[in-house]
Design an enzyme around this catalytic site. Structure first.
Site, PDB file in Angstrom:
ATOM      1  N   HIS A 505      24.464  11.914 -44.252  1.00  0.00           N
ATOM      2  CA  HIS A 505      26.296  11.895 -44.192  1.00  0.00           C
ATOM      3  C   HIS A 505      26.718  12.765 -42.717  1.00  0.00           C
ATOM      4  CE1 HIS A 505      29.792   9.019 -43.714  1.00  0.00           C
ATOM      5  NE2 HIS A 505      30.051  10.037 -43.491  1.00  0.00           N
ATOM      6  N   GLU A 506      26.970  13.921 -43.633  1.00  0.00           N
ATOM      7  CA  GLU A 506      27.840  14.616 -42.825  1.00  0.00           C
ATOM      8  C   GLU A 506      27.042  14.971 -41.267  1.00  0.00           C
ATOM      9  OE1 GLU A 506      30.296  14.913 -43.370  1.00  0.00           O
ATOM     10  OE2 GLU A 506      30.695  13.686 -45.327  1.00  0.00           O
ATOM     11  N   HIS A 509      27.370  13.339 -38.450  1.00  0.00           N
ATOM     12  CA  HIS A 509      28.500  14.205 -37.916  1.00  0.00           C
ATOM     13  C   HIS A 509      28.368  15.106 -37.019  1.00  0.00           C
ATOM     14  CE1 HIS A 509      31.943  11.593 -39.966  1.00  0.00           C
ATOM     15  NE2 HIS A 509      31.795  11.624 -40.476  1.00  0.00           N
ATOM     16  N   HIS A 512      26.398  14.359 -33.770  1.00  0.00           N
ATOM     17  CA  HIS A 512      27.019  13.866 -32.891  1.00  0.00           C
ATOM     18  C   HIS A 512      27.805  14.552 -31.901  1.00  0.00           C
ATOM     19  CE1 HIS A 512      30.200  10.211 -32.313  1.00  0.00           C
ATOM     20  NE2 HIS A 512      29.624  10.228 -31.157  1.00  0.00           N
TER      21      HIS A 512
END
Length: 729
Positions: A505-506, A509, A512
């Site tokens: 998940h992290e 980021h 992105h």
């Protein structure tokens, strides 16, 4: 807009006019008089590819004078832009702001790193003094009447100025940001908003420091007879914790989620499970020097409500959501309440299954919150014949990191190569250069893996520098941060399945940010509407449980891959315990929204956080066997800053987008379908905030998102197939 102040990059490119040249000259002269440690924080970053943070030169004593000078410089730059006698244009007003504030952004980046990773008593004293000053500077910029007049003139004429779509979006972001922060208020109202924001900044620091004190200040020390049920990996990490804190020969369970979760899952000692549970969920709620309930939270809520009313909104949530995808609290609440009944119904099924196991064991108990994780694991073994302790040896931290790199290569063509010699703030940090398929430098990725005193618990991504190409190509610098216990030399770090999901998940980021390809720094990924920014990160979680990842990277210390039969059982159990997971999160998101829509003001008593939480959860028929993921006194997302206040719903909003998007891959040809990967890159990952989030998703999916895929992924019934759930306009 970037975090902290409205303004973005460098004055050097602004010196085309005499007035700005004079500002630059004055700033340089002022910096020359400062102490070397202060100049080091203010200085341009040196090193490869546009420079890197000079973490090795940071001294806490330099933060205050460096911030004071950087704020002064930024305000001088803003005044020069606002006072420019030339008519307002995109270049001399909007692009000029993108080029301003470079020194402040550098200092604030490192200041933010220290607040989350190196937060000792000396730094906390600086934070207490400086956070209100930073808030005041933000207001001075966003409420500058001359600056707003120029921005407003450009905004009103934006369709006649020959601007690109990206430039129009940037104009809108500046305009709505200034309006949202009080640019159109009376002078008296502006002054009150400024006072509110300064008081809030101090309260946010106090909340965070109270929580950190309760996490750092308590460890449960165990003897050998207290370890029943604990797997060897947890025993080893607990022994390391105890030894590091001067209790060699004992085992230490810290008051953090990364220690609490596995202990509650495996400990056979119900009395100790209850003790750990009660201590963890009482953080910030002990009516002592570190209490958040009596004064801190009620005052934050009062000030936020007052600020919203000054801005012309009925409550803080309505003010906060005006420029998010959801637009209104009602829209966000409608999605949450649509999912809530299915989630709690599943909880009741899960509890019944757990109670049956407890009864079969003649435990003579009724399932309580400190039993949920423990008996859920027993049910998992019984239903799916999968013991997560059997899985954990195959989840080595280094291999999960390699798996993240591999998926990034498959999806975006990235390669990660470890580099030595870049300055770091902790010796255990590692740094990697990221390149694209053509071998071109994309950015740097930093990884800070281990827990230590003064570091926030949990996991997160930090954006050290956004990508941009306004005056030259500037690559991104991003980091991921986790809190694993450092192992003995030569021993691998074994992590849980939930930890592996969190890492993906992290890392989403971070990807992105690394994929960003925009002109202006304020539009760079992952700057986004808050209820969209979690979408790429939650989407990235979907690649962890693919067979391609598990068969390559789920390998034990002897180099043996995870058995295919165990992979099959693990994948079959992916919808297990979703009632707990969704209800735990959703209850916190609903309470967040209710807190920020509750009546506040003259004649209304301050909210009692504990009583409010209890009463509202009772109205929802919250299952008694569990609690919110973040109880109000420790809800750092919403009370340690403005970040997710009235915005915790955004994880659900983004998860609806995530599951809908991943179904597009499955419909097309599989998780790594190259055409869908290219569309994801082109329509979502690279565009940042240069495209409206609803439009970006529509470009990718060909329609507005639907909630159906989310419900299917959780194993919940799909009640109304085809109903749009989020982001429609």
């Amino acid at each position: 807009m970037r975090e902290f102040l409205l303004l973005g990059v460098s004055l050097a490119a602004l010196c085309a006019t005499p007035v700005l040249a004079q500002v630059a000259k004055a700033n340089a002269a002022a910096v020359a008089t400062l102490a070397p440690d202060v100049r080091a924080l203010l200085a341009e970053w040196t090193g490869p590819y546009g420079g890197v943070p000079a973490f090795d030169k940071v001294k806490v004593s330099a933060f205050e004078p460096a911030l004071d000078e950087a704020i002064r410089e930024n305000l001088a730059e803003v005044d020069a832009i606002a006072d420019n006698p030339a008519p307002p244009t995109f270049d001399n007003t909007i692009a000029a702001q993108e080029r301003a504030g470079k020194a402040l952004n550098r200092v604030m980046t490192i200041y933010g790193v220290w607040s989350s990773t190196e937060n000792n008593a000396d730094f906390q004293a600086v934070q207490t003094r400086m956070d209100p000053k930073i808030a005041a500077a933000q207001d001075k910029i966003s409420q500058n009447p001359k600056l707003f007049a120029r921005v407003d003139a450009i905004y009103k004429a934006r369709d006649t100025l020959g601007l690109s779509a990206e430039q129009k979006q940037l104009v809108w972001i500046y305009w709505v940001g200034m309006v949202k922060n009080g640019a159109q208020l009376t002078p008296e109202a502006k002054a009150r908003v400024t006072a509110i924001n300064q008081e809030l900044a101090g309260l946010y620091a106090q909340f965070s420091q109270n929580l950190l004190a309760d996490e750092d200040g308590y460890v449960l020390y165990l003897k050998a007879g207290d370890l029943a049920g604990l797997p060897q990996s947890l025993r080893e990490s607990a022994a390391q914790t105890a030894e590091a804190k001067g209790h060699k020969g004992e085992w230490g369970i810290q008051n953090t989620r990364s220690s609490m979760d596995p202990f509650l899952t495996y400990s056979d000692r119900r009395d100790l499970r209850e003790k750990v549970w009660r201590t963890f969920y009482a953080r910030g709620d002990n009516r002592d020097a570190h209490d958040n309930t009596l004064k801190v939270i009620p005052r934050i809520l009062q000030l936020r409500a007052e600020k919203a009313k000054l801005m012309g909104f009925s409550n803080y949530a309505a003010w906060k959501l005006q420029d998010e995808m959801a637009k209104t609290p009602d829209a966000a609440m409608a999605l949450m309440l649509r999912v809530w009944p299915a989630a709690t119904a599943r909880v009741h099924q899960e509890v019944a299954d757990m109670q049956a196991v407890a009864d079969q064991e003649h435990a003579n108990i009724k399932i309580a919150p400190w039993d949920y994780r423990y008996y859920a694991e027993k049910v998992r073994k019984a239903k799916y014949d999968v013991d997560m302790n059997q899985v954990k040896p195959y989840l080595q931290l280094d291999n999960i990191r390699r798996a993240m790199f591999w998926t990034a290569g498959k999806m975006y063509g990235f390669t990660f190569t470890k580099v030595d010699g870049l300055p770091v703030y902790d010796a255990d940090m590692v740094t990697y250069e990221v390149k694209d398929r053509a071998g071109k430098h994309v950015g740097f990725w930093y990884f800070d893996p281990y827990a230590r005193a003064g570091k926030n618990s949990g996991a997160w991504m930090s954006d050290y520098r956004p990508q941009q190409k306004l005056d030259s190509a500037i690559p991104a610098i991003v980091s991921n941060n986790t809190n694993f216990v450092k192992p003995p030399p030569g021993k691998p770090v074994l992590i849980s399945w939930d930890d592996a999901v969190t890492m993906f998940h992290e890392f989403g980021h971070a990807l992105h940010g690394l994929n960003s390809n925009v002109t202006y720094p304020s539009l760079a990924s992952p700057s986004q509407a808050q209820d969209f920014v979690e979408f790429p990160s939650q989407l990235n979680e979907n690649w962890l449980p693919t067979r391609e990842v598990l068969e390559q990277f789920a390998v034990n210390a002897e180099g043996q891959p995870i058995p295919p039969a165990l992979v099959g059982k693990l994948l079959a159990s992916q919808k297990f315990n979703t009632g707990f997971e969704v209800t735990e999160y959703l209850s916190a998101a609903i309470i967040d929204m209710k807190l920020h829509t509750a009546p506040q003001g003259p004649g209304v008593p301050p909210i009692d956080p504990d009583a409010f939480e209890k009463a509202e959860l009772a109205k929802l028929d919250m299952p008694s066997e569990m609690v919110m993921r973040h109880r109000t006194p420790q809800f750092q997302h919403i009370f340690a800053g403005d970040g997710y206040a009235a915005g915790y719903y955004s994880y659900l909003w983004a998860e609806v987008l995530d599951h809908d998007a991943f179904e597009a891959f499955l419909e097309a040809g599989g998780p790594y379908d190259p055409k869908m990967a290219q569309r994801l890159h082109d329509d979502i990952m690279q565009v940042g905030y240069s495209v409206d989030p609803a439009v970006a998703f529509r470009n990718f999916r060909g329609r507005d998102p639907k909630v159906d895929a989310y419900l299917r992924a959780k194993g919940f019934p799909v009640e109304a197939a085809g109903t749009a759930a989020a982001g429609g306009q």
